[in-house]
Design a protein around this motif. Structure first.
Motif, short mmCIF file in Angstrom:
data_model
loop_
_atom_site.label_atom_id
_atom_site.label_comp_id
_atom_site.label_asym_id
_atom_site.label_seq_id
_atom_site.Cartn_x
_atom_site.Cartn_y
_atom_site.Cartn_z
N THR A 156 0.81 -1.25 -0.12
CA THR A 156 -0.07 -0.04 -0.08
C THR A 156 0.70 1.22 0.07
N ARG A 157 2.27 1.31 0.48
CA ARG A 157 3.08 2.31 0.54
C ARG A 157 3.29 2.63 -0.82
N GLY A 196 3.58 7.58 0.44
CA GLY A 196 2.30 7.62 0.81
C GLY A 196 1.61 8.56 -0.45
N ARG A 197 0.35 8.94 -0.31
CA ARG A 197 -0.37 9.50 -1.19
C ARG A 197 0.01 11.10 -1.31
N ALA A 198 0.05 11.60 -0.16
CA ALA A 198 0.55 13.24 -0.18
C ALA A 198 1.74 13.47 -0.67
N GLN A 199 2.69 12.39 -0.43
CA GLN A 199 4.05 12.65 -1.00
C GLN A 199 4.35 12.41 -2.44
N ALA A 200 3.40 11.57 -2.90
CA ALA A 200 3.27 11.23 -4.22
C ALA A 200 2.65 12.48 -5.04
N GLU A 245 -7.74 22.82 -17.36
CA GLU A 245 -7.52 21.29 -17.04
C GLU A 245 -6.34 21.29 -16.18
N ARG A 246 -4.97 22.05 -16.36
CA ARG A 246 -4.03 21.73 -15.61
C ARG A 246 -4.10 22.57 -14.36
N GLN A 247 -4.99 23.61 -14.20
CA GLN A 247 -5.13 24.31 -12.78
C GLN A 247 -5.99 22.92 -12.10
N ARG A 248 -6.90 22.64 -12.77
CA ARG A 248 -7.68 21.61 -12.09
C ARG A 248 -7.00 20.35 -11.34
N ARG A 249 -6.01 19.99 -12.14
CA ARG A 249 -5.13 18.73 -11.82
C ARG A 249 -4.17 19.29 -10.93
N SER A 250 -3.47 20.24 -11.28
CA SER A 250 -2.14 20.53 -10.44
C SER A 250 -2.73 21.24 -8.94
N ALA A 251 -3.97 21.77 -8.81
CA ALA A 251 -3.92 22.59 -7.46
C ALA A 251 -4.52 21.54 -6.49
N GLY A 252 -4.65 20.29 -6.68
CA GLY A 252 -5.14 19.46 -5.76
C GLY A 252 -6.36 19.62 -5.25
N VAL A 253 -7.11 19.26 -4.04
CA VAL A 253 -8.47 19.46 -3.79
C VAL A 253 -9.16 20.72 -3.94
N LEU A 254 -10.03 20.73 -4.59
CA LEU A 254 -10.96 21.73 -4.82
C LEU A 254 -12.11 21.82 -3.74
N VAL A 255 -12.26 23.01 -3.33
CA VAL A 255 -13.30 22.85 -2.28
C VAL A 255 -14.72 22.98 -2.98
N GLY A 256 -15.98 22.21 -2.39
CA GLY A 256 -16.97 21.83 -3.09
C GLY A 256 -17.02 21.14 -4.09
N ASP A 257 -16.04 20.35 -4.59
CA ASP A 257 -15.92 19.57 -5.86
C ASP A 257 -16.34 18.21 -5.30
#
Lengths: 196, 590
Positions: free
Chosen positions: A3-4, A56-60, A184-196
């Motif tokens: 899992t790691r 882990g995921r955050a580091q990835a 698209e890049r913004q959506r992918r790169s910025a991580g978690v979007l509030v409300g999505d």
């Protein structure tokens, strides 16, 4: 795969030194590469890398963002949680005296492996499969006496129609396409979007 | 007060012929192709040092009479100069020439310094001939390999026909998105190979490099909504605001939505100190009231900053009560790296701030402003005056009076850097250039020379400690040769002040390897290089000495012998968090 591990699939410019940049970037951020494979794609100007890193995921996520900053990296996807086909090729030279051969042949048959070379007291077995199959196979042949093992590193691809390929934004350059690409890049790169 | 005896010599060397016009298709050498490309990229100054592997570049350089070459005395100096030039001349890349091997390796610290603070540089290093690359030839070094972790991108030129394309790409990459350093390694044989010149027309297009500069409109709308709902908003601004020239938008948003603004060390200058909503520097050695505001706000907006450990101190102590954090940065990798925001916006600081300012509703948050005022009263920036010993602030306050909110101030690294930042008092926006990320001692003096060359319309003051100044003082020769008018304020406490302070407070009071009592007599040093220098250790002589420096046209040194026990306050003790800042003066050695 434990899992790691995170599995990254990436398209990069087929230039000298790119492998070095990718691997040093990962090392510099304190991460460890557990498997790596590189090869040209159908477009000879593009190479595909499959990298397994022990984080882990955050580091990835951080690794993906940092790798995007390398000018030659065109596209990256963390496919760890996607439905994928992953394969690794292994060549394994084992001791195979006359008495052992029939039992070895059974294992070869189960794993749909092949005999690539035979000598009087050894043989080279060629086997491919997902990483855990490769591990199991090696465990089973180990008692016969492994003389040498060469593994290719994992290559992987997502199942179904979607996949990692150069999109229009990497070829055509109309303003409308650039805007789409930027969104698209913004959506992918910025991580978690509030409300999505 | 001691005065040097010689008057400064000036040796300006600005060739005034007309530059050759190189036509498309004309067959010229690789060196000329590169120089012509630099000219077409708008380069007016190169900071460099010649050597065996870049002599063809230097052969043709005098032909390009509209490019000024500044001969540094060390490649590190040249690189810091180009860095200062680019920081002062926002948007333009600084250009460095160095030879192969030791020349290129001497640039390393300068390259790392610039890259860390997102400064656009194009560094052209000579390389041994292509056939000798990889053979351990004389003065060969793997410049691409050595610089890889500290550049934005690099090129090893492999044929003469790619020079023009590479130079165009290099400037595009260095100056766009999050700016950074691009190295071009230029083998000697290619410099002398002949090829038809062809300027690649049109904008540079790289399929794998398209930085996002416009913030996502939906995210911007969400940010405006969070600001409208906030009762205790606060903003922190970093160097990204200055790089994007977003000071006006920052001020507009702050005023319109009643948001107090603090800044990082590298953001110093982005917001007027006299504003009602002005906080000050944040973090490890920031103003107490700024840290209080960060801890007490309900919405924190971080713009154009990395939120590194000098800002956050202990990460979990940074704004733990804050309900919402908006992080705006052009580099997506900086968002969420340390502090996880509730609302990330990838984009150019100026553009995003401008768009948010348009959307927010005007409001005034009286009780929040009253609270901020109370914190300012409870935790003012202060120092001990009239101790009988000259305090660094006695000098800096007088110096800033003479800056008149207009000069460019360049600081070195250590106590002088923090004092300079904490007593920064510009009424408008301004530039306080320093090595914030890399923390490179010796940066200030050469960088101030570059800043002055880039902005000859601005007075330039350089603040340094005696330790850092000595690290790059060979550039005094460059200052005199090119008559670069920089006023150098040396705060001399005869010790490595910041290290001494840390040893006193956090390393059991053992002072180790910090004694700098043996150093040059800076007045004599100035004299030796042919510039005036003055010294004082008396508070009443400070105004007069600074007046002399201000009146003098050309480089000069003012040496101020300050209290060797002066410490930086406030400070968050090592290992502690933002609420734990210490303001009182702790006696040395406990």
């Amino acid at each position: 795969m434990s899992t790691r591990h995170r599995l990254l699939s990436m398209l990069v410019e087929n230039h000298p030194g790119v492998l070095n940049k990718v691997s040093s970037m990962i090392r510099r951020r304190g991460m460890n590469i557990t498997s790596l494979s590189v090869g040209e794609t159908d477009d000879e100007s593009v190479s595909r890398m499959t990298v397994a890193i022990d984080v882990g995921r955050a580091q990835a996520d951080q690794a993906v963002k940092q790798l995007y900053k390398l000018i030659e990296v065109i596209k990256i996807s963390d496919i760890t949680e996607d439905p994928i086909i992953d394969r690794e090729l292994v060549l394994c030279k084992v001791t195979a005296g006359r008495g052992d051969r029939s039992e070895l042949l059974q294992i070869i048959d189960i794993f749909k492996a092949k005999i690539a070379d035979v000598a009087t007291d050894s043989m080279v077995i060629e086997m491919s499969g997902a990483e855990d199959q490769v591990e199991t196979f090696l465990e089973l042949v180990r008692p016969f006496g492994i003389k040498e093992v060469a593994r290719s590193g994992t290559v992987a691809m997502t199942r179904g129609r979607e996949g990692l390929r150069l999109s229009a934004k990497h070829q055509a350059r109309t303003p409308a396409q650039q805007d789409l690409a930027a969104a698209e890049r913004q959506r992918r790169s910025a991580g978690v979007l509030v409300g999505d | 007060m001691t005065t040097s005896t010689t008057t400064p010599t000036t040796a300006t060397d600005s060739p005034n012929g007309s530059a050759p016009v190189i036509a498309d298709g004309q067959v010229i050498t690789g060196a000329e192709i590169l120089l012509e490309c630099l000219r077409r990229e708008g380069v007016d100054t190169i900071f460099g040092y010649p050597g065996g592997a870049n002599l063809w570049l230097y052969r043709y350089l005098p032909d390009f009479t509209d490019i000024r070459h500044i001969l540094a005395r060390h490649e590190q100096g040249a690189t810091h100069m180009a860095d200062g030039y680019a920081r002062a001349n926002r948007g333009k890349a600084g250009v460095v020439f160095a030879t192969s091997g030791p020349g290129a390796l001497n640039c390393i610290t300068g390259i790392a310094t610039a890259q860390y603070d997102s400064v656009p540089l194009v560094v052209v290093t000579g390389q041994v001939p292509t056939v000798a690359v990889g053979t351990d030839a004389f003065q060969e070094s793997d410049v691409i390999g050595v610089t890889m972790p500290i550049v934005k991108h690099s090129y090893l030129l492999q044929s003469v026909d790619e020079i023009a394309r590479v130079v165009r790409e290099a400037f595009h990459i260095a100056t766009s998105g999050r700016p950074g350093v691009v190295v071009i390694d230029f083998p000697k044989d290619l410099q002398n190979a002949r090829h038809p010149f062809h300027w690649p027309a049109g904008p540079v297009s790289l399929r794998s490099y398209n930085p996002t500069t416009r913030g996502n409109p939906l995210q911007i709308k969400r940010a405006a909504k969070l600001i409208d709902e906030a009762k205790r908003p606060a903003m922190l601004a970093g160097r990204g605001v200055l790089i994007s020239r977003g000071e006006e938008e920052l001020l507009e948003l702050s005023r319109k939505a009643s948001i107090p603004v603090g800044w990082t060390l590298l953001g110093t200058g982005c917001y007027p100190v006299g504003e009602e909503l002005s906080l000050h520097m944040v973090g490890f050695m920031g103003a107490g009231y700024t840290n209080k505001a960060v801890l007490g706000c309900d919405l924190l907006i971080m713009v154009g900053m990395r939120a590194d450990d000098r800002v956050t101190t202990k990460l979990d102590s940074f704004a733990p009560q804050v309900e919402n954090i908006i992080h705006i940065d052009i580099d997506p990798a900086e968002i969420g790296k340390n502090v996880r925001p509730t609302l990330p916006i990838v984009g150019d600081a100026k553009q995003v701030l401008g768009e948010i300012a348009k959307l927010v509703a005007p409001k005034r948050l009286d009780s929040w402003i009253t609270q901020i005022e109370r914190w300012k009263e409870e935790h003012p920036l202060r120092y001990r005056r009239n101790t009988g010993v000259l305090q660094p602030q006695d000098v800096l306050l007088e110096m800033y009076r003479r800056c008149d909110s207009d000069a460019i101030v360049v600081a070195d690294v250590g106590q002088n850097q923090i004092w300079g930042a904490l007593w920064w008092d510009f009424k408008g926006s301004g530039l306080y250039l320093n090595s914030g990320g890399s923390g490179t001692m010796g940066f200030a003096f050469p960088a101030s020379l570059g800043a002055r060359v880039g902005r000859p319309d601005k007075p330039v003051w350089c603040i340094a400690g005696e330790g850092g100044f000595v690290m790059t003082m060979q550039e005094l020769a460059t200052a005199v040769q090119e008559n670069i008018d920089v006023k150098v304020v040396i705060l001399n406490n005869y010790c490595l002040g910041m290290v001494r302070q840390f040893q006193d407070d956090y390393y059991e009071g053992v002072r180790s390897a910090v004694d700098l009592r043996v150093g040059p007599d800076f007045v004599k040093l100035a004299d030796a290089f042919g510039m005036p220098g003055w010294r004082t250790d008396k508070v009443e002589e400070v105004p007069q000495l600074l007046d002399r420096m201000q009146r003098h046209s050309g480089p000069c040194i003012g040496e101020f012998i300050i209290d060797p026990e002066a410490n930086v306050r406030p400070i968050v003790p090592l290992g502690k968090g933002l609420p734990d800042f210490v303001e009182e003066i702790v006696e040395a050695g406990f």
